[in-house]
Design a protein around this motif. Structure first.
Motif, PDB file in Angstrom:
ATOM      1  N   ALA A 150       0.837  -1.204   0.000  1.00  0.00           N
ATOM      2  CA  ALA A 150       0.000   0.000   0.000  1.00  0.00           C
ATOM      3  C   ALA A 150       0.870   1.253   0.000  1.00  0.00           C
ATOM      4  N   THR A 151       1.957   1.220   0.788  1.00  0.00           N
ATOM      5  CA  THR A 151       2.856   2.381   0.855  1.00  0.00           C
ATOM      6  C   THR A 151       3.550   2.609  -0.479  1.00  0.00           C
ATOM      7  N   THR A 152       3.961   1.521  -1.122  1.00  0.00           N
ATOM      8  CA  THR A 152       4.630   1.654  -2.435  1.00  0.00           C
ATOM      9  C   THR A 152       3.698   2.332  -3.439  1.00  0.00           C
ATOM     10  N   GLY A 153       2.414   1.939  -3.417  1.00  0.00           N
ATOM     11  CA  GLY A 153       1.456   2.556  -4.331  1.00  0.00           C
ATOM     12  C   GLY A 153       1.348   4.051  -4.101  1.00  0.00           C
ATOM     13  N   ALA A 154       1.282   4.432  -2.816  1.00  0.00           N
ATOM     14  CA  ALA A 154       1.163   5.857  -2.492  1.00  0.00           C
ATOM     15  C   ALA A 154       2.424   6.617  -2.900  1.00  0.00           C
ATOM     16  N   LEU A 155       3.592   6.025  -2.617  1.00  0.00           N
ATOM     17  CA  LEU A 155       4.855   6.699  -2.948  1.00  0.00           C
ATOM     18  C   LEU A 155       5.043   6.816  -4.458  1.00  0.00           C
ATOM     19  N   MET A 156       4.635   5.772  -5.177  1.00  0.00           N
ATOM     20  CA  MET A 156       4.755   5.821  -6.645  1.00  0.00           C
ATOM     21  C   MET A 156       3.932   6.955  -7.225  1.00  0.00           C
ATOM     22  N   LEU A 192       8.146  -1.623  -9.502  1.00  0.00           N
ATOM     23  CA  LEU A 192       7.476  -1.031  -8.334  1.00  0.00           C
ATOM     24  C   LEU A 192       5.961  -1.254  -8.414  1.00  0.00           C
ATOM     25  N   SER A 193       5.428  -1.136  -9.618  1.00  0.00           N
ATOM     26  CA  SER A 193       3.992  -1.337  -9.804  1.00  0.00           C
ATOM     27  C   SER A 193       3.605  -2.787  -9.494  1.00  0.00           C
ATOM     28  N   PHE A 194       4.458  -3.742  -9.932  1.00  0.00           N
ATOM     29  CA  PHE A 194       4.201  -5.164  -9.641  1.00  0.00           C
ATOM     30  C   PHE A 194       4.288  -5.428  -8.141  1.00  0.00           C
ATOM     31  N   LEU A 195       5.228  -4.740  -7.470  1.00  0.00           N
ATOM     32  CA  LEU A 195       5.322  -4.900  -6.007  1.00  0.00           C
ATOM     33  C   LEU A 195       3.987  -4.495  -5.366  1.00  0.00           C
ATOM     34  N   HIS A 196       3.466  -3.336  -5.788  1.00  0.00           N
ATOM     35  CA  HIS A 196       2.200  -2.816  -5.246  1.00  0.00           C
ATOM     36  C   HIS A 196       1.052  -3.802  -5.488  1.00  0.00           C
ATOM     37  N   THR A 197       0.876  -4.230  -6.727  1.00  0.00           N
ATOM     38  CA  THR A 197      -0.287  -5.070  -7.040  1.00  0.00           C
ATOM     39  C   THR A 197      -0.149  -6.481  -6.443  1.00  0.00           C
ATOM     40  N   HIS A 198       1.057  -7.050  -6.521  1.00  0.00           N
ATOM     41  CA  HIS A 198       1.222  -8.410  -5.983  1.00  0.00           C
ATOM     42  C   HIS A 198       1.123  -8.420  -4.460  1.00  0.00           C
ATOM     43  N   ALA A 199       1.650  -7.394  -3.810  1.00  0.00           N
ATOM     44  CA  ALA A 199       1.592  -7.364  -2.341  1.00  0.00           C
ATOM     45  C   ALA A 199       0.144  -7.268  -1.869  1.00  0.00           C
ATOM     46  N   GLU A 200      -0.643  -6.439  -2.543  1.00  0.00           N
ATOM     47  CA  GLU A 200      -2.052  -6.272  -2.141  1.00  0.00           C
ATOM     48  C   GLU A 200      -2.891  -7.498  -2.492  1.00  0.00           C
ATOM     49  N   GLY A 201      -2.490  -8.200  -3.539  1.00  0.00           N
ATOM     50  CA  GLY A 201      -3.283  -9.343  -3.983  1.00  0.00           C
ATOM     51  C   GLY A 201      -2.864 -10.656  -3.352  1.00  0.00           C
ATOM     52  N   LEU A 202      -1.533 -10.904  -3.303  1.00  0.00           N
ATOM     53  CA  LEU A 202      -1.062 -12.219  -2.864  1.00  0.00           C
ATOM     54  C   LEU A 202      -1.092 -12.383  -1.343  1.00  0.00           C
ATOM     55  N   ALA A 203      -0.707 -11.319  -0.615  1.00  0.00           N
ATOM     56  CA  ALA A 203      -0.590 -11.462   0.850  1.00  0.00           C
ATOM     57  C   ALA A 203      -1.927 -11.836   1.515  1.00  0.00           C
ATOM     58  N   PRO A 204      -3.064 -11.183   1.182  1.00  0.00           N
ATOM     59  CA  PRO A 204      -4.328 -11.634   1.791  1.00  0.00           C
ATOM     60  C   PRO A 204      -4.664 -13.082   1.436  1.00  0.00           C
ATOM     61  N   LEU A 205      -4.358 -13.477   0.184  1.00  0.00           N
ATOM     62  CA  LEU A 205      -4.628 -14.862  -0.234  1.00  0.00           C
ATOM     63  C   LEU A 205      -3.812 -15.850   0.578  1.00  0.00           C
ATOM     64  N   VAL A 206      -2.526 -15.515   0.755  1.00  0.00           N
ATOM     65  CA  VAL A 206      -1.635 -16.406   1.497  1.00  0.00           C
ATOM     66  C   VAL A 206      -2.091 -16.513   2.952  1.00  0.00           C
ATOM     67  N   LEU A 207      -2.515 -15.377   3.504  1.00  0.00           N
ATOM     68  CA  LEU A 207      -2.996 -15.376   4.897  1.00  0.00           C
ATOM     69  C   LEU A 207      -4.225 -16.293   5.032  1.00  0.00           C
ATOM     70  N   LEU A 208      -5.136 -16.206   4.082  1.00  0.00           N
ATOM     71  CA  LEU A 208      -6.327 -17.063   4.132  1.00  0.00           C
ATOM     72  C   LEU A 208      -5.956 -18.536   3.916  1.00  0.00           C
ATOM     73  N   ALA A 209      -5.020 -18.779   2.994  1.00  0.00           N
ATOM     74  CA  ALA A 209      -4.593 -20.160   2.734  1.00  0.00           C
ATOM     75  C   ALA A 209      -3.893 -20.739   3.966  1.00  0.00           C
ATOM     76  N   ALA A 210      -3.064 -19.925   4.628  1.00  0.00           N
ATOM     77  CA  ALA A 210      -2.371 -20.393   5.833  1.00  0.00           C
ATOM     78  C   ALA A 210      -3.380 -20.693   6.948  1.00  0.00           C
ATOM     79  N   SER A 211      -4.480 -19.945   6.975  1.00  0.00           N
ATOM     80  CA  SER A 211      -5.542 -20.226   7.957  1.00  0.00           C
ATOM     81  C   SER A 211      -6.191 -21.573   7.656  1.00  0.00           C
ATOM     82  N   LEU A 212      -6.380 -21.873   6.370  1.00  0.00           N
ATOM     83  CA  LEU A 212      -6.932 -23.176   5.984  1.00  0.00           C
ATOM     84  C   LEU A 212      -5.988 -24.296   6.407  1.00  0.00           C
ATOM     85  N   VAL A 213      -4.675 -24.044   6.229  1.00  0.00           N
ATOM     86  CA  VAL A 213      -3.685 -25.046   6.642  1.00  0.00           C
ATOM     87  C   VAL A 213      -3.811 -25.304   8.146  1.00  0.00           C
TER      88      VAL A 213
END
Lengths: 178, 163
Positions: free
Chosen positions: B13-19, B65-86
């Motif tokens: 989120a910070t990278t997006g704002a700084l960009m 930098l743009s990929f960092l912004h989009t992947h961080a916002e998209g992948l991290a919540p998914l991973v958190l939910l997947a880790a909860s399933l684990v």
């Protein structure tokens, strides 16, 4: 009712979940509308811009005006696409991070503040892109951007960032104290 | 795991704002770094050709930098939910620990794009991208893919097993 246990996720307030789900629903509707009404939206934007030649620097010469109109239409479309993407993304971010905050942040005041900042900031921020798009035909690209920046992106995006970093700090403190 | 995910989301989120706020400064910095390393970036001294090389490399940095912004916002919540399933559905402790480790590594995947953005400036566009893809993006992305695949298999086996 979920137990107050670190090994179980605790549900954030229903209003928070509702805000996140509504945001995702708006994102989906936005994406679908962009595809379904692409021509109508472009025609409306073009008509609104042609009605305000001074705002867009139109001079009445086709060779000069067309590139200006094209560029503004690209930005208009980009604003709608960015709304779609950010609303979808922030919906998921709100659900997951408020879940973490509700479960792991100990102090009730800090927990409420973090949840409120992330929810209000995260749900409000994507609407800035919608505002930007809506204002482009009336105010011009840069003026619309500045308006969206000051009215929505800076306050709501700032709130979400503060909330997210407060949450990161709170989780890090929990990790250190364990 | 939770800390990594929350940290990556906040960073994205910070990278997006700084960009958005510092776009001209980022562009100027990238251009200056390319011009300061003419041999690495293959600058030839011809204004027209060099301008194209500088523009392409600057674009690659901004894309990182743009990929960092989009992947961080998209992948991290998914991973958190997947880790909860684990944590909820994967029974044996070693398998659970292994999957959580894979997801923790996978969650770091977006940070590779920060290295990507810097590597194209320091090592040259093609060499930087190749190195980051081989050394960071593929292993971390592979860990995430392996984690999701293993979780899918674990859930499928659980469904077939006794209730």
């Amino acid at each position: 009712m979920t137990p107050a246990d670190d090994s179980t996720w605790r549900l954030p307030p229903i209003a928070v979940l509702l805000a996140a789900v509504l945001l995702v629903a708006c994102a989906e509707i936005g994406g679908a509308s962009m595809a379904r009404f692409k021509l109508e939206l472009a025609r409306w934007a073009r008509g609104a811009m042609l009605a305000r030649p001074a705002v867009h620097g139109l001079v009445g010469v086709r060779d000069v005006d067309e590139p200006i109109l094209d560029e503004a239409l690209v930005k208009f479309d980009a604003g709608l696409r960015l709304f779609h993407m950010h609303a979808e993304g922030m919906g998921a971010v709100i659900v997951t991070t408020t879940l973490v905050a509700t479960t792991l942040v100990r102090g009730a005041g800090a927990r409420r503040l973090i949840v409120a900042l992330i929810t209000v900031g995260g749900a409000g921020y994507p609407l800035g892109y919608l505002l930007w798009s809506a204002l482009i035909p009336r105010l011009g690209v840069e003026s619309a951007k500045n308006t969206a920046e000051w009215l929505v992106w800076a306050p709501f995006g700032g709130a979400a960032l503060v909330g997210l970093w407060m949450l990161t700090g709170a989780v890090a403190m929990r990790l250190v104290r364990r | 795991m939770v800390f990594v995910a929350v940290f990556v989301i906040a960073l994205g989120a910070t990278t997006g704002a700084l960009m958005s706020l510092l776009r001209p400064q980022i562009e100027r910095y990238a251009q200056a770094r390319v011009i300061a390393r003419p041999a690495i970036h293959g600058l030839a001294g011809s204004a027209e050709y060099d301008a194209e090389v500088v523009a392409r490399t600057t674009f690659a940095t901004e894309a990182g930098l743009s990929f960092l912004h989009t992947h961080a916002e998209g992948l991290a919540p998914l991973v958190l939910l997947a880790a909860s399933l684990v944590a909820t559905f994967v029974g044996p402790a070693p398998a659970r620990a292994c999957l959580q480790a894979l997801f923790a590594l996978g969650c770091l995947f977006p940070l590779a794009y920060l290295v990507y953005a810097l590597a194209v400036l320091e090592l040259g566009r093609d060499a930087g991208i190749e190195l980051v893809e081989r050394a960071i993006l593929t292993p971390l992305g592979g860990a995430a893919i392996l984690g999701f695949a293993a979780l899918a298999i674990a859930l499928a086996l659980r469904r077939r097993g006794p209730a």
